[in-house]
Motif scaffolding. Structure first.
Motif, short mmCIF file in Angstrom:
data_model
loop_
_atom_site.label_atom_id
_atom_site.label_comp_id
_atom_site.label_asym_id
_atom_site.label_seq_id
_atom_site.Cartn_x
_atom_site.Cartn_y
_atom_site.Cartn_z
N PRO A 204 0.74 -1.04 -0.08
CA PRO A 204 -0.05 0.00 0.08
C PRO A 204 0.81 1.08 -0.10
N ALA A 205 1.94 1.26 0.95
CA ALA A 205 2.84 2.48 1.00
C ALA A 205 3.51 2.79 -0.32
N THR A 206 3.73 1.72 -1.10
CA THR A 206 4.48 1.81 -2.31
C THR A 206 3.56 2.28 -3.53
N CYS A 207 2.37 1.68 -3.57
CA CYS A 207 1.40 2.00 -4.68
C CYS A 207 0.82 3.55 -4.29
N PHE A 208 0.97 4.02 -3.22
CA PHE A 208 0.63 5.30 -2.91
C PHE A 208 1.51 6.39 -3.76
N PHE A 209 2.60 6.17 -4.10
CA PHE A 209 3.41 7.12 -4.86
C PHE A 209 2.95 7.20 -6.38
N LEU A 210 2.11 6.27 -6.81
CA LEU A 210 1.30 6.42 -8.26
C LEU A 210 0.18 6.98 -7.96
N SER A 211 -0.43 7.47 -6.89
CA SER A 211 -1.63 8.00 -6.60
C SER A 211 -1.75 9.38 -6.80
N ASP A 212 -2.89 9.96 -6.84
CA ASP A 212 -2.97 11.70 -7.12
C ASP A 212 -2.61 12.24 -5.65
N ALA A 213 -2.64 11.24 -4.73
CA ALA A 213 -2.26 11.89 -3.11
C ALA A 213 -0.76 12.22 -3.28
N ALA A 214 0.00 11.74 -4.20
CA ALA A 214 1.46 12.11 -4.16
C ALA A 214 1.98 12.70 -5.31
N ALA A 215 1.04 13.66 -5.57
CA ALA A 215 1.23 14.57 -6.94
C ALA A 215 2.24 15.49 -6.55
N TYR A 216 2.79 15.85 -5.41
CA TYR A 216 3.82 16.91 -5.25
C TYR A 216 5.16 16.16 -4.66
N ILE A 217 5.22 14.85 -4.77
CA ILE A 217 6.24 14.35 -4.33
C ILE A 217 7.18 13.79 -5.43
N THR A 218 8.49 14.14 -5.62
CA THR A 218 9.22 13.66 -6.74
C THR A 218 10.60 13.69 -6.01
N GLY A 219 11.56 12.79 -6.41
CA GLY A 219 13.15 12.60 -6.26
C GLY A 219 13.31 12.24 -4.89
N GLN A 220 12.46 11.59 -4.40
CA GLN A 220 12.79 11.00 -3.11
C GLN A 220 13.13 9.70 -2.84
N HIS A 221 13.52 9.16 -1.69
CA HIS A 221 13.81 7.74 -1.33
C HIS A 221 13.23 7.71 -0.02
N ILE A 222 12.10 6.65 -0.27
CA ILE A 222 11.42 6.60 1.11
C ILE A 222 11.49 5.33 1.80
N GLY A 223 11.87 5.02 2.82
CA GLY A 223 12.07 4.05 3.48
C GLY A 223 10.74 3.28 4.00
N ILE A 224 10.43 2.11 3.72
CA ILE A 224 9.39 1.27 4.09
C ILE A 224 10.01 0.11 4.58
N ASP A 225 10.92 0.17 5.88
CA ASP A 225 11.54 -0.57 6.39
C ASP A 225 11.50 -0.87 8.01
N GLY A 226 10.53 -0.26 8.49
CA GLY A 226 10.37 -0.54 10.04
C GLY A 226 11.36 0.26 10.70
N GLY A 227 12.01 0.82 10.05
CA GLY A 227 13.07 2.05 10.93
C GLY A 227 14.41 1.25 10.68
N PHE A 228 14.64 0.42 9.67
CA PHE A 228 15.76 -0.24 9.52
C PHE A 228 17.19 0.53 9.29
N HIS A 229 16.56 1.54 8.43
CA HIS A 229 17.75 2.59 7.86
C HIS A 229 18.31 3.36 9.15
N ILE A 230 17.83 3.47 10.01
CA ILE A 230 18.25 4.59 11.04
C ILE A 230 19.07 3.98 12.12
N THR A 231 19.16 2.79 12.20
CA THR A 231 20.11 1.93 13.12
C THR A 231 21.50 2.09 12.55
N SER A 232 22.25 1.90 13.70
CA SER A 232 23.78 1.93 13.37
C SER A 232 24.00 0.29 12.97
#
Length: 257
Positions: free
Chosen positions: A229-257
């Motif tokens: 669902p979070a991935t498909c969101f970026f194809l919807s009209d609700a994401a019309a002003y979002i571009t060039g972003q790298h969105i983590g859908i990872d349970g916070g994995f990327h913020i741990t050391s």
């Protein structure tokens, strides 16, 4: 009122659609109203996995995402059969694990070919179509979501080929977002962490499981159905002003050391 994350009346190409994440993305896109051109190199798995939807919702295309002629033909046939093309979920990928000192050239190149070059080939083919729509006056030609990975932004163990390819995918995203922003084409990346698929089966085994779970703030692996669902969101009209972003859908994995 139309749901803001609806994909109603949108036509989407999903690559790597036969199983795992790609199948879940296809299923969710259809549930949100999209019609999907499902692409995978494994014809039998593709048709068996998605046959329940019927041709009205899903058309299957079996072939190699690194083959420019095949991908261009998928774009042409999708437009011809569904009447439009509004987006791409650029998901196809493989793994060929080995430690750096043991990795051979074939293992390196096969992952780069599918995960990076294949992503470029698909992005280019769909992008050409969307730019053409924009030049013909379409104010909202479409969106592209490239599937990257936390392996591409924090490194990975035993898969330098995969990490390098997924870093490259983020570069594809930023460059395409810059070039195509003037056409109102949105291009974003999603970075998954540890998803319960065949590709992560080894690191989810008992001897590695706890070590990896300790690095995820939410304390669990995700399922393909949970990240769709979070991935498909970026194809919807609700994401019309979002571009060039790298969105983590990872349970916070990327913020741990």
């Amino acid at each position: 009122m139309k749901h803001p994350a609806s994909l109603e009346n949108k036509v989407i190409i999903v690559t790597g659609a036969a199983q795992g994440i790609g199948k879940a993305l296809t299923e969710h896109a259809v549930a949100m109203g999209a019609r999907v051109a499902a692409v995978d190199i494994n014809r039998d798995a593709l048709e068996d996995g998605l046959s329940a939807h019927g041709d009205a919702s899903v058309r299957c295309f079996a072939g190699d995402v690194t083959d420019e002629d095949f991908v261009a033909d998928v774009v042409r046939q999708t437009v011809a059969e569904f009447g439009d093309l509004n987006g791409l979920l650029n998901n196809a990928g493989i793994v060929r694990a080995a430690m750096i000192t043991d990795m051979n050239r074939a293992q390196w190149q096969s992952v780069i070919d599918v995960n990076l070059t294949g992503a470029f080939v698909c992005l280019q083919a769909v992008g050409r179509h969307l730019v053409g729509k924009a030049k013909q006056g379409d104010p909202n030609p479409g969106s592209i979501v490239n599937v990257s990975s936390d392996a591409g932004r924090r490194g990975t163990f035993g898969q330098i080929n995969y990490g390098a390819a997924k870093s490259g995918v983020m570069g594809l995203t930023m460059s395409a977002a810059r070039e195509w922003g003037r056409f109102n084409i949105n291009v974003n990346s999603v970075c998954y962490g540890l998803v319960e698929t065949a590709m992560t089966e080894t690191i989810r085994q008992e001897r590695f499981r706890d070590r990896y779970l300790e690095t995820i703030p939410l304390g669990r692996f995700s399922t393909p159905e949970e990240i769709a669902p979070a991935t498909c969101f970026f194809l919807s009209d609700a994401a019309a002003y979002i571009t060039g972003q790298h969105i983590g859908i990872d349970g916070g994995f990327h913020i741990t050391s």
